[in-house]
Design a protein around this motif. Structure first.
Motif, mmCIF file in Angstrom:
data_model
loop_
_atom_site.group_PDB
_atom_site.id
_atom_site.type_symbol
_atom_site.label_atom_id
_atom_site.label_comp_id
_atom_site.label_asym_id
_atom_site.label_seq_id
_atom_site.Cartn_x
_atom_site.Cartn_y
_atom_site.Cartn_z
ATOM 1 N N PRO A 1 0.837 -1.202 0.000
ATOM 2 C CA PRO A 1 0.000 0.000 0.000
ATOM 3 C C PRO A 1 0.872 1.251 0.000
ATOM 4 C CG PRO A 1 -0.768 -1.581 1.638
ATOM 5 C CD PRO A 1 0.571 -2.074 1.151
ATOM 6 N N TRP A 2 0.398 2.296 -0.656
ATOM 7 C CA TRP A 2 1.174 3.519 -0.775
ATOM 8 C C TRP A 2 0.196 4.697 -0.858
ATOM 9 C CZ3 TRP A 2 6.398 3.904 -0.461
ATOM 10 C CH2 TRP A 2 6.995 5.109 -0.832
ATOM 11 N N LEU A 3 0.187 5.518 0.193
ATOM 12 C CA LEU A 3 -0.741 6.655 0.195
ATOM 13 C C LEU A 3 -0.298 7.712 -0.811
ATOM 14 C CD1 LEU A 3 -1.610 7.281 3.968
ATOM 15 C CD2 LEU A 3 -3.074 6.314 2.185
ATOM 16 N N ILE A 4 -1.245 8.146 -1.610
ATOM 17 C CA ILE A 4 -0.986 9.179 -2.606
ATOM 18 C C ILE A 4 -1.662 10.463 -2.123
ATOM 19 C CG2 ILE A 4 -1.449 9.922 -4.976
ATOM 20 C CD1 ILE A 4 -1.375 6.905 -5.719
ATOM 21 N N GLY A 5 -0.872 11.516 -1.982
ATOM 22 C CA GLY A 5 -1.396 12.775 -1.469
ATOM 23 C C GLY A 5 -2.480 13.354 -2.369
ATOM 24 N N GLY A 6 -3.444 14.009 -1.733
ATOM 25 C CA GLY A 6 -4.606 14.527 -2.466
ATOM 26 C C GLY A 6 -4.379 15.891 -3.094
ATOM 27 N N ARG A 7 -3.287 16.067 -3.755
ATOM 28 C CA ARG A 7 -3.065 17.319 -4.473
ATOM 29 C C ARG A 7 -2.388 17.029 -5.814
ATOM 30 N NH1 ARG A 7 -0.345 21.906 -1.242
ATOM 31 N NH2 ARG A 7 1.587 20.764 -1.577
ATOM 32 N N GLY A 8 -2.758 17.817 -6.822
ATOM 33 C CA GLY A 8 -2.144 17.652 -8.129
ATOM 34 C C GLY A 8 -2.540 18.799 -9.030
ATOM 35 N N ARG A 9 -2.255 18.634 -10.288
ATOM 36 C CA ARG A 9 -2.593 19.682 -11.254
ATOM 37 C C ARG A 9 -3.565 19.144 -12.292
ATOM 38 N NH1 ARG A 9 0.201 24.452 -11.000
ATOM 39 N NH2 ARG A 9 1.885 24.431 -9.455
ATOM 40 N N LEU A 10 -4.496 20.013 -12.668
ATOM 41 C CA LEU A 10 -5.530 19.625 -13.626
ATOM 42 C C LEU A 10 -4.921 19.448 -15.018
ATOM 43 C CD1 LEU A 10 -8.703 19.313 -13.797
ATOM 44 C CD2 LEU A 10 -8.671 21.594 -14.826
ATOM 45 N N THR B 1 -4.184 24.081 -13.235
ATOM 46 C CA THR B 1 -4.799 24.543 -11.988
ATOM 47 C C THR B 1 -4.507 23.547 -10.869
ATOM 48 O OG1 THR B 1 -6.601 25.617 -13.199
ATOM 49 C CG2 THR B 1 -7.002 25.097 -10.876
ATOM 50 N N VAL B 2 -4.082 24.067 -9.719
ATOM 51 C CA VAL B 2 -3.791 23.191 -8.576
ATOM 52 C C VAL B 2 -5.115 22.695 -7.990
ATOM 53 C CG1 VAL B 2 -2.772 23.033 -6.284
ATOM 54 C CG2 VAL B 2 -1.622 24.349 -8.087
ATOM 55 N N MET B 3 -5.240 21.386 -7.858
ATOM 56 C CA MET B 3 -6.469 20.758 -7.369
ATOM 57 C C MET B 3 -6.157 19.969 -6.105
ATOM 58 S SD MET B 3 -8.481 21.628 -9.973
ATOM 59 C CE MET B 3 -9.953 20.600 -9.865
ATOM 60 N N THR B 4 -7.077 19.996 -5.166
ATOM 61 C CA THR B 4 -6.905 19.201 -3.950
ATOM 62 C C THR B 4 -8.152 18.358 -3.703
ATOM 63 O OG1 THR B 4 -7.643 21.096 -2.660
ATOM 64 C CG2 THR B 4 -5.266 20.725 -2.799
ATOM 65 N N SER B 5 -7.962 17.301 -2.944
ATOM 66 C CA SER B 5 -9.051 16.362 -2.673
ATOM 67 C C SER B 5 -9.879 16.833 -1.482
ATOM 68 C CB SER B 5 -8.483 14.975 -2.397
ATOM 69 O OG SER B 5 -7.669 15.014 -1.236
ATOM 70 N N ARG B 6 -11.102 16.403 -1.443
ATOM 71 C CA ARG B 6 -11.969 16.636 -0.288
ATOM 72 C C ARG B 6 -13.069 15.579 -0.289
ATOM 73 N NH1 ARG B 6 -12.470 22.428 -1.634
ATOM 74 N NH2 ARG B 6 -10.348 21.810 -2.122
ATOM 75 N N LEU B 7 -13.657 15.392 0.866
ATOM 76 C CA LEU B 7 -14.747 14.428 0.983
ATOM 77 C C LEU B 7 -16.076 15.163 0.912
ATOM 78 C CD1 LEU B 7 -13.445 12.048 3.794
ATOM 79 C CD2 LEU B 7 -13.216 11.829 1.315
ATOM 80 N N VAL B 8 -17.012 14.583 0.180
ATOM 81 C CA VAL B 8 -18.364 15.139 0.112
ATOM 82 C C VAL B 8 -19.345 14.035 0.498
ATOM 83 C CG1 VAL B 8 -17.705 16.741 -1.722
ATOM 84 C CG2 VAL B 8 -18.672 14.506 -2.314
ATOM 85 N N GLU B 9 -20.546 14.435 0.812
ATOM 86 C CA GLU B 9 -21.566 13.447 1.180
ATOM 87 C C GLU B 9 -21.856 12.532 -0.006
ATOM 88 O OE1 GLU B 9 -26.196 13.294 2.783
ATOM 89 O OE2 GLU B 9 -25.162 15.207 2.536
ATOM 90 N N GLU B 10 -21.841 11.252 0.237
ATOM 91 C CA GLU B 10 -22.125 10.261 -0.811
ATOM 92 C C GLU B 10 -23.630 10.134 -0.989
ATOM 93 O OE1 GLU B 10 -22.108 8.547 -3.611
ATOM 94 O OE2 GLU B 10 -20.130 7.750 -3.071
ATOM 95 N N THR B 11 -24.078 10.192 -2.232
ATOM 96 C CA THR B 11 -25.511 10.083 -2.506
ATOM 97 C C THR B 11 -25.889 8.722 -3.068
ATOM 98 O OG1 THR B 11 -25.145 11.039 -4.693
ATOM 99 C CG2 THR B 11 -25.751 12.557 -2.909
ATOM 100 N N ARG B 12 -24.886 7.941 -3.466
ATOM 101 C CA ARG B 12 -25.206 6.618 -4.009
ATOM 102 C C ARG B 12 -25.386 5.617 -2.865
ATOM 103 N NH1 ARG B 12 -20.038 5.591 -7.394
ATOM 104 N NH2 ARG B 12 -19.214 6.576 -5.531
ATOM 105 N N PRO B 13 -26.323 4.706 -2.994
ATOM 106 C CA PRO B 13 -26.502 3.698 -1.930
ATOM 107 C C PRO B 13 -25.324 2.719 -1.887
ATOM 108 C CG PRO B 13 -27.913 3.203 -3.813
ATOM 109 C CD PRO B 13 -27.300 4.549 -4.087
ATOM 110 N N ASP B 14 -25.063 2.179 -0.736
ATOM 111 C CA ASP B 14 -24.058 1.130 -0.547
ATOM 112 C C ASP B 14 -22.636 1.602 -0.829
ATOM 113 O OD1 ASP B 14 -26.211 -0.556 -0.048
ATOM 114 O OD2 ASP B 14 -26.391 -1.036 -2.183
#
Lengths: 137, 380
Positions: free
Chosen positions: A53-62, A109-122
């Motif tokens: 396993p290898w964590l990939i940081g939540g930032r990058g470029r578009l 453009t510099v992009m970063t990750s974020r969590l949003v509310e999941e609307t799909r079931p399961d």
């Protein structure tokens, strides 16, 4: 919750980028190849089964973006915007973007990750998306 | 060292046939395929009994569809091979029919592609590896993202990329086997249903049904069967490959560049020698990527040259004279074989209103989900 979906990202970030959820990627111990998502079948580059396993940081470029007008999946109603992001850690991912539908997003453009509310079931309580990093074009 | 198809017994296409590509209907796949095969046999002027082996391409019909179709030509007991390779299924069947003849195992082989769209979506068995937003990025969105990337990189207006569709619809309007046979203005193309990014419906291939068949023969077969060598078109090269690691965003183009170079080199030609090209233009942006991959123009120059007429029938090189996947259609299994049929027609000088003047060399290219890629060069 769908175990596979839950395995795609970690709510906590990496040491270098603690404020943005990380992607659960993998690394080949034999050749160093970084990939996403993590899998145990074998390395796409060299065929080794020694993967970790290898964590990939939540930032990058578009790299590119597109507003989707037609959805093939009723659980993902259109319109929405998707993007290709080259992460700082060397992986390339595609994600739904948290931006206005008519946003004009320039490559680089510099992009970063974020969590949003999941609307799909399961799929658990959260989904991971990318958005322009505040204050950085 | 591995040998090339051009190192083996020379292979020729001597017969081509189609069932026109069309929107889904109640016509059985058996009827679609038989029409194409019978037309190919008649074009070759040979009887079914002369065919020693059959390669049947399809991706959507399910298991073992070949014999229930071929038995109606006379069940003579010859080998049948089924080939599924996504959009490149027909190209793969053609390659392996050629390899069988080139190896000397058979003198005469059939490659036939036939398909009908499924009523409940295309099934792909899960790999057990999920991905982000995989249910949000259909193929048309993958290519919408690539359209955005290309247009910004090369400063080409997305509206100008839509001119590919105008050209290909105009070519399809001259092709009685095309699914779409109507000329379209740029305004009609741009004003149609928005699909994803800058792609509109008329910039995307329709997936319908149909069939295409070709007969490939060795020189010995041409002599033994008394065929007219003047109508035989040489298969000058055949190249194939699959996606490598490290190319996640545009694997089809990276793979196409490598495969094109091998096919054109094996045929001992340069890109400028190609008179006719049929490409996997399922979406307008694909024609730009793959045409530039041949080397016929530098990266970023396809659209300016398109606007000058270089890729029209009668131009420097006729690209997608059949109408391409955008207008002729993309019934999946038949598509790659239909491209070969169009190239053969062009090189024989039998393409009528679609004829590229003095065509001597043609190239057919398909990619398939995976990604896989096939390129064939045919010459007179």
């Amino acid at each position: 919750m769908d175990d596979q979906a839950a395995a795609l990202f970690a709510a906590q970030g990496t040491g270098a980028l603690p404020d943005h959820p990380a992607l659960n990627g993998g690394r080949c111990k034999a050749c160093g190849y970084i990939f996403f998502p993590m899998q145990h079948y074998g390395c796409e580059r060299c065929g080794s089964e020694e993967l970790e396993p290898w964590l990939i940081g939540g930032r990058g470029r578009l790299v590119a973006s597109a507003e989707v007008h037609v959805s093939m999946n009723p659980r993902r109603p259109a319109p929405y915007v998707v993007g290709s992001i080259a992460t700082d850690d060397g992986a390339v991912v595609r994600s739904i973007l948290e931006v206005p539908a008519d946003a004009d997003l320039a490559p680089g453009t510099v992009m970063t990750s974020r969590l949003v509310e999941e609307t799909r079931p399961d799929k658990g309580p959260f989904d991971l998306r990318f958005a322009p990093e505040t204050g950085r074009p | 060292m591995a040998r090339l198809i051009s190192d083996l017994v020379p292979v020729y296409v001597v017969g081509i046939g189609f069932h026109p590509y069309q929107y889904a209907s109640d016509t059985s796949y058996v009827a679609l395929g038989l029409r194409a095969i019978r037309e190919a046999l008649a074009d070759a002027r040979i009887d079914w009994e002369a065919v020693e082996s059959s390669y049947v391409a399809n991706a959507l019909l399910g298991m073992a569809v070949g014999r229930p179709m071929l038995r109606h030509l006379g069940a003579l007991g010859s080998p049948i091979i089924h080939i599924e390779n996504a959009s490149a299924s027909g190209s793969a069947a053609f390659r392996h029919a050629c390899i069988e003849v080139a190896s000397g195992i058979s003198d005469v082989a059939l490659a036939v592609g036939v398909d009908k769209p499924p009523k409940s979506g295309i099934f792909r068995s899960p790999t057990g590896i999920p991905n982000l937003a995989e249910d949000a990025i259909a193929p048309f969105t993958h290519f919408a993202l690539l359209t955005d990337e290309y247009s910004r990189k090369h400063r080409i207006a997305p509206e100008d990329i839509a001119l590919v569709a105008v050209k290909n619809h105009a070519n399809g309007a001259k092709n009685p086997n095309a699914q779409r046979q109507k000329e379209r203005t740029l305004e009609e193309v741009l004003g149609g249903k928005a699909i994803s990014g800058n792609l509109t419906a008329l910039q995307c291939t329709p997936v319908g049904e149909g069939a295409a068949a070709v007969i490939v023969v060795s020189e010995a077969g041409i002599k033994r069967l008394g065929l007219d060598p003047g109508r035989a078109v040489r298969v000058a090269s055949s190249a194939a490959g699959s996606q490598k690691a490290d190319n996640d965003l545009n694997p089809d183009t990276a793979l196409t560049i490598e495969t094109m170079a091998r096919a054109i080199g094996e045929a001992q030609l340069g890109p400028g020698d190609l008179d006719v090209i049929e490409l996997h233009d399922a979406f307008t942006i694909e024609e730009l990527f793959y045409a530039e991959a041949t080397g016929i123009c530098p990266p970023g120059r396809f659209v300016p040259m398109l606007k000058e007429g270089a890729w029209n029938i009668g131009g420097q090189c006729a690209i997608s004279p059949s109408g391409g996947l955008i207008a002729m259609g993309h019934p999946i299994g038949p598509t790659g074989i239909g491209q070969i049929g169009e190239i053969v027609r062009q090189l024989r000088g039998e393409a009528g209103a679609r004829q590229q003047p003095a065509a001597k060399a043609g190239l057919a290219h398909m990619v398939g989900v995976g990604a896989v890629c096939y390129v064939h060069v045919l010459t007179r």
